[in-house]
Design an enzyme around this catalytic site. Structure first.
Site, PDB file in Angstrom:
ATOM      1  CG  HIS A  42      -1.738  -0.100   1.156  1.00  0.00           C
ATOM      2  ND1 HIS A  42      -3.645  -0.297   1.973  1.00  0.00           N
ATOM      3  CD2 HIS A  42      -2.428  -1.543   0.021  1.00  0.00           C
ATOM      4  CE1 HIS A  42      -4.514  -0.941   1.249  1.00  0.00           C
ATOM      5  NE2 HIS A  42      -3.738  -2.720   0.529  1.00  0.00           N
ATOM      6  CE1 TYR A  73      -5.001   3.852   9.349  1.00  0.00           C
ATOM      7  CE2 TYR A  73      -5.218   3.723  10.888  1.00  0.00           C
ATOM      8  CZ  TYR A  73      -4.777   3.260  10.243  1.00  0.00           C
ATOM      9  OH  TYR A  73      -3.998   2.530  10.039  1.00  0.00           O
ATOM     10  N   PRO A  79      -3.905   0.388  18.502  1.00  0.00           N
ATOM     11  CG  PRO A  79      -5.770  -1.769  18.298  1.00  0.00           C
ATOM     12  CD  PRO A  79      -4.890  -0.318  19.458  1.00  0.00           C
ATOM     13  CE  LYS A 139       4.025   2.922  13.234  1.00  0.00           C
ATOM     14  NZ  LYS A 139       4.178   2.312  11.724  1.00  0.00           N
ATOM     15  CE1 TYR A 156      -0.050   3.260   7.597  1.00  0.00           C
ATOM     16  CE2 TYR A 156      -0.682   3.850   9.988  1.00  0.00           C
ATOM     17  CZ  TYR A 156      -1.025   3.457   8.169  1.00  0.00           C
ATOM     18  OH  TYR A 156      -1.718   1.904   8.545  1.00  0.00           O
TER      19      TYR A 156
HETATM   20  P1  FAS Z   1       2.104 -12.509  21.414  1.00  0.00           P
HETATM   21  O1  FAS Z   1       0.713 -11.817  22.321  1.00  0.00           O
HETATM   22  O2  FAS Z   1       1.613 -12.183  19.885  1.00  0.00           O
HETATM   23  O3  FAS Z   1       2.630 -13.691  21.593  1.00  0.00           O
HETATM   24  C1  FAS Z   1       2.515 -13.775  22.687  1.00  0.00           C
HETATM   25  C2  FAS Z   1       2.278 -15.674  22.928  1.00  0.00           C
HETATM   26  O4  FAS Z   1       3.284 -15.339  24.424  1.00  0.00           O
HETATM   27  C3  FAS Z   1       0.581 -15.975  22.615  1.00  0.00           C
HETATM   28  O5  FAS Z   1       1.331 -17.048  21.791  1.00  0.00           O
HETATM   29  C4  FAS Z   1       1.017 -16.794  24.306  1.00  0.00           C
HETATM   30  O6  FAS Z   1       0.236 -18.057  24.538  1.00  0.00           O
HETATM   31  C5  FAS Z   1       2.588 -16.938  25.108  1.00  0.00           C
HETATM   32  N1  FAS Z   1       2.477 -16.624  26.032  1.00  0.00           N
HETATM   33  C6  FAS Z   1       1.557 -16.412  27.056  1.00  0.00           C
HETATM   34  N2  FAS Z   1       1.878 -16.395  28.356  1.00  0.00           N
HETATM   35  C7  FAS Z   1       3.037 -17.082  28.297  1.00  0.00           C
HETATM   36  C8  FAS Z   1       3.482 -18.445  29.243  1.00  0.00           C
HETATM   37  N3  FAS Z   1       3.250 -18.293  30.444  1.00  0.00           N
HETATM   38  N4  FAS Z   1       4.330 -19.530  29.011  1.00  0.00           N
HETATM   39  C9  FAS Z   1       4.315 -19.770  27.291  1.00  0.00           C
HETATM   40  N5  FAS Z   1       3.794 -19.136  26.695  1.00  0.00           N
HETATM   41  C10 FAS Z   1       3.108 -18.135  26.795  1.00  0.00           C
HETATM   42  N6  FAS Z   1      -1.435  -4.402  16.695  1.00  0.00           N
HETATM   43  C11 FAS Z   1      -1.213  -3.845  15.133  1.00  0.00           C
HETATM   44  O7  FAS Z   1      -0.536  -3.162  15.489  1.00  0.00           O
HETATM   45  N7  FAS Z   1      -2.618  -3.916  14.800  1.00  0.00           N
HETATM   46  C12 FAS Z   1      -3.781  -4.514  15.700  1.00  0.00           C
HETATM   47  O8  FAS Z   1      -4.816  -4.761  14.290  1.00  0.00           O
HETATM   48  C13 FAS Z   1      -3.247  -4.930  15.938  1.00  0.00           C
HETATM   49  N8  FAS Z   1      -4.610  -5.598  16.825  1.00  0.00           N
HETATM   50  C14 FAS Z   1      -4.601  -6.437  18.899  1.00  0.00           C
HETATM   51  C15 FAS Z   1      -5.532  -7.001  18.974  1.00  0.00           C
HETATM   52  C16 FAS Z   1      -5.284  -8.175  19.963  1.00  0.00           C
HETATM   53  C17 FAS Z   1      -6.988  -8.584  20.738  1.00  0.00           C
HETATM   54  C18 FAS Z   1      -4.816  -7.876  20.986  1.00  0.00           C
HETATM   55  C19 FAS Z   1      -4.300  -8.671  22.190  1.00  0.00           C
HETATM   56  C20 FAS Z   1      -2.972  -7.316  20.245  1.00  0.00           C
HETATM   57  C21 FAS Z   1      -3.323  -6.572  18.660  1.00  0.00           C
HETATM   58  N9  FAS Z   1      -2.554  -5.799  18.502  1.00  0.00           N
HETATM   59  C22 FAS Z   1      -2.626  -5.076  16.713  1.00  0.00           C
HETATM   60  C23 FAS Z   1      -1.149  -6.081  18.791  1.00  0.00           C
HETATM   61  C24 FAS Z   1      -0.730  -7.720  18.604  1.00  0.00           C
HETATM   62  O9  FAS Z   1      -0.687  -7.333  16.941  1.00  0.00           O
HETATM   63  C25 FAS Z   1       1.052  -7.787  19.495  1.00  0.00           C
HETATM   64  O10 FAS Z   1       2.097  -6.547  18.674  1.00  0.00           O
HETATM   65  C26 FAS Z   1       1.186  -8.827  18.832  1.00  0.00           C
HETATM   66  O11 FAS Z   1       0.692 -10.198  18.795  1.00  0.00           O
HETATM   67  C27 FAS Z   1       3.010  -8.804  19.150  1.00  0.00           C
HETATM   68  O12 FAS Z   1       3.404  -9.575  19.628  1.00  0.00           O
HETATM   69  P2  FAS Z   1       4.311 -10.513  20.527  1.00  0.00           P
HETATM   70  O13 FAS Z   1       5.129  -9.604  21.159  1.00  0.00           O
HETATM   71  O14 FAS Z   1       4.708 -12.244  20.106  1.00  0.00           O
HETATM   72  O15 FAS Z   1       2.934 -11.080  21.440  1.00  0.00           O
HETATM   73  C1  PHB Z   2      -5.991  -4.396  10.996  1.00  0.00           C
HETATM   74  O1  PHB Z   2      -5.509  -4.475   9.392  1.00  0.00           O
HETATM   75  O2  PHB Z   2      -6.551  -5.186  11.694  1.00  0.00           O
HETATM   76  C2  PHB Z   2      -5.412  -3.019  11.177  1.00  0.00           C
HETATM   77  C3  PHB Z   2      -4.954  -1.982   9.791  1.00  0.00           C
HETATM   78  C4  PHB Z   2      -4.300  -0.728  10.690  1.00  0.00           C
HETATM   79  C5  PHB Z   2      -4.505  -0.366  12.473  1.00  0.00           C
HETATM   80  C6  PHB Z   2      -5.035  -0.812  13.266  1.00  0.00           C
HETATM   81  C7  PHB Z   2      -5.055  -2.399  12.225  1.00  0.00           C
HETATM   82  O3  PHB Z   2      -3.579   0.921  11.961  1.00  0.00           O
END
Ligand code: FAS
Ligand code: PHB
Length: 388
Positions: free
Chosen positions: A72, A199, A291, A295, A383
Site C-alpha cells: 500500500h 481512518y 492499534p 505499531k 507510519y
Molecule cells: P503475542 O501476545 O502475540 O504472543 C505472545 C505469545 O506468548 C502468545 O502466543 C501466548 O500464548 C504466549 N504466552 C503467554 N504467556 C505464556 C506463558 N506463561 N508461557 C508460554 N507462552 C505464553 N497490533 C497492530 O499492529 N495492529 C492491530 O490491529 C492489533 N490488534 C490487536 C488486537 C488484540 C486483541 C491484541 C491482543 C493485540 C493486537 N495488536 C495489534 C498487537 C499485537 O499484534 C501484538 O503487538 C503482537 O501480537 C506482539 O507480538 P508478541 O510480542 O509476539 O506477543
Molecule cells: C488491521 O488491519 O487489523 C489494522 C490495520 C491498521 C491499524 C490497525 C489494525 O492501524
C-alpha cells in the site's frame, strides 16, 4: 536438557527470533502455552512496516507474504464527510505491506516445523529461574515436569505472560495510559470498501476500514470500554460503521456475515528496562500500544532485530556489548512509536471528557495535517516506520 536461547512465547516475537537464530546455527527452544490451532486462530495486526517485511524475508518466511500481501502506497483520513489521502510513498519513498499477523504467524510456524524445530505447544506453568546468572526454565507437559538450562531467556510471551512478572519487584518501572474506549472489530469475507485503509474521525466515534485481501475485509469501530460483543449483531455493526464514514465510502461498504467479532481494549504501556540479567523482554511483554498507528506487531519486530543482533555478536565473539545495549536501543524506538500511536489515537477518537475545547483542537489538528506537507510527512514517516 540445555539450549543456548530459551524463548517463552510463540507469537510473532518468539517465532521471528527463533527463526533468525536457527538461521545462523544458534540453538533455541520455544515454549508456548496454547495449542497450535489456538495460536493460529488469533486475529490481530494487519499492517507491516518495510523493516518487518525485510525481517520476515531474512527469517526465510516471506514467500507467501510477497505472493498474497498487498503493498500500500497510502491511506485516507476521513472527516467532515471527506477523504484526505496521505500519500506515504510520495512523502517518504516507502510503502507498507497489508498482510495479516495470523498469516505471518502461520508462515513462521510452518517454516520452523519444516526445520524440525516445532515449538513446544501446551507448555503449562512455565517458570523462569535464576535469571540473573545461570538461567533455567521449568514447565509441565503431558503430566511430566521438564527443565531446560540456557544461556539467555527471551521473554516473548506478551502482556499477560510470565516473563515480565519474573523480574524482581522494584527492578522495573512501568508507564501506562488506559484509553476510555475499545475497538470492536469484525472480519468478513466481503470486498473492502476501498483499495486502501480509511481512518475515520466522526462525532459518533472512530472507524477504520482495513482488509486482509481484496475479498476479505477487516473493520473496526470505537466502542465504550464496557461494551459487550454479544450486543452487536452484524446488522448493527454495518449500520454504525457506515454512519461514521463519508457517504461515498459508506456506499462502497459491502456487508455480509462476520466470521470473527471481538472487542480489544486500548492502552499504552512500557516497562523499563527491557532486560534483567539474562532475561530480555521482547514485544508485547515489554510494551503495548493502541492499534491506531499499526505499531504493535512492528515494534515487536524491531525489538527482535536488536536482540538478534546482540545475540549474534555474543555467540560470534563473546562480546556482551550488543546484549547490554539491547534495552536502551529498543526503548528509544519504542517510545517514538508509543508517542505516535498516542497521537494518532487522540487525533482520531472521540473523547467526550475533552469537551468543546478538545473537539476544536482535534479539528484543528486534522485540518493542519491534511493541508500541510510537513505535517503529512511527519505522520507518513512514523507510519511507514522510523529508522532502526
Ligand atoms: P503475542 O501476545 O502475540 O504472543 C505472545 C505469545 O506468548 C502468545 O502466543 C501466548 O500464548 C504466549 N504466552 C503467554 N504467556 C505464556 C506463558 N506463561 N508461557 C508460554 N507462552 C505464553 N497490533 C497492530 O499492529 N495492529 C492491530 O490491529 C492489533 N490488534 C490487536 C488486537 C488484540 C486483541 C491484541 C491482543 C493485540 C493486537 N495488536 C495489534 C498487537 C499485537 O499484534 C501484538 O503487538 C503482537 O501480537 C506482539 O507480538 P508478541 O510480542 O509476539 O506477543
Ligand atoms: C488491521 O488491519 O487489523 C489494522 C490495520 C491498521 C491499524 C490497525 C489494525 O492501524
Amino acid at each position: 536438557m540445555r539450549t543456548q536461547v530459551l524463548i517463552v512465547g510463540s507469537g510473532p516475537s518468539g517465532l521471528l527470533l527463533g527463526q533468525l537464530l536457527a538461521g545462523i546455527g544458534i540453538d533455541n527452544v520455544i515454549l508456548e502455552r496454547v495449542d497450535r490451532d489456538h495460536l493460529l486462530s488469533r486475529v490481530r495486526a494487519g499492517v507491516l512496516e518495510q523493516g518487518t517485511v525485510e525481517l520476515l524475508d531474512e527469517a526465510g518466511a516471506g514467500e507467501r507474504m510477497h505472493a498474497e500481501g498487498l503493498p500500500h502506497d497510502g491511506f485516507a483520513v476521513a472527516f467532515d464527510n471527506r477523504l484526505h489521502r496521505i500519500d506515504l510513498h510520495a512523502l517518504t519513498g516507502k510503502r507498507v505491506m497489508v498482510y495479516g499477523q495470523t498469516e505471518m504467524t502461520r508462515d513462521l510456524v510452518e517454516k520452523r516445523e519444516q526445520a524440525g524445530l516445532t515449538p513446544v505447544f501446551e507448555a503449562a506453568n512455565v517458570a523462569l529461574h535464576d535469571i540473573s546468572s545461570n538461567p533455567f526454565v521449568t514447565y509441565e507437559k503431558d503430566g511430566q515436569s521438564h527443565r531446560i538450562d540456557c544461556d539467555f531467556i527471551a521473554g516473548c510471551d506478551g502482556y499477560h505472560g510470565v516473563s515480565r512478572k519474573s523480574v524482581p519487584d522494584g527492578a522495573l518501572q512501568s508507564f501506562e495510559r488506559v484509553y476510555p474506549f475499545g475497538w470492536l472489530g469484525v472480519l468478513a469475507e466481503v470486498p473492502p470498501a476501498s483499495h486502501e485503509l480509511i481512518y475515520a474521525n466522526h462525532e459518533r466515534g472512530f472507524a477504520l476500514c482495513s482488509m486482509r485481501s481484496m475479498t476479505r475485509s477487516r473493520y473496526y469501530i470505537q466502542c465504550p470500554i464496557d461494551e459487550k460483543v454479544e450486543d452487536w449483531s452484524d446488522d448493527r455493526f454495518w449500520d454504525e460503521l457506515r454512519r461514521r464514514l463519508p457517504e461515498a465510502s459508506a456506499a462502497a461498504v459491502t456487508t455480509g456475515p462476520s466470521f470473527e467479532k471481538s472487542i480489544a481494549p486500548l492502552r499504552s504501556f512500557v516497562a523499563e528496562p527491557m532486560q534483567f540479567g539474562k532475561l530480555s523482554l521482547v514485544g508485547d511483554a515489554a510494551h503495548i500500544v493502541p492499534p491506531t498507528g499499526a505499531k504493535g506487531l512492528n515494534l515487536a519486530a524491531s525489538d527482535v532485530r536488536y536482540l538478534f543482533s546482540g545475540l549474534r555478536e555474543f555467540y560470534a565473539d563473546g562480546s556482551m556489548a550488543g546484549m547490554d545495549a539491547y534495552s536502551g536501543r529498543a526503548l528509544a524506538r519504542v517510545w517514538k512509536a508509543v508517542r505516535f500511536s498516542w497521537w494518532m489515537t487522540t487525533m482520531l477518537h472521540r473523547f467526550p471528557e475533552g469537551g468543546a475545547f478538545g473537539q476544536r483542537i482535534q479539528e484543528a489538528e486534522l485540518d493542519y495535517l491534511v493541508h500541510s506537507r510537513a505535517a503529512s510527512t511527519a505522520l507518513a514517516e512514523n507510519y511507514v516506520g522510523l529508522p532502526y
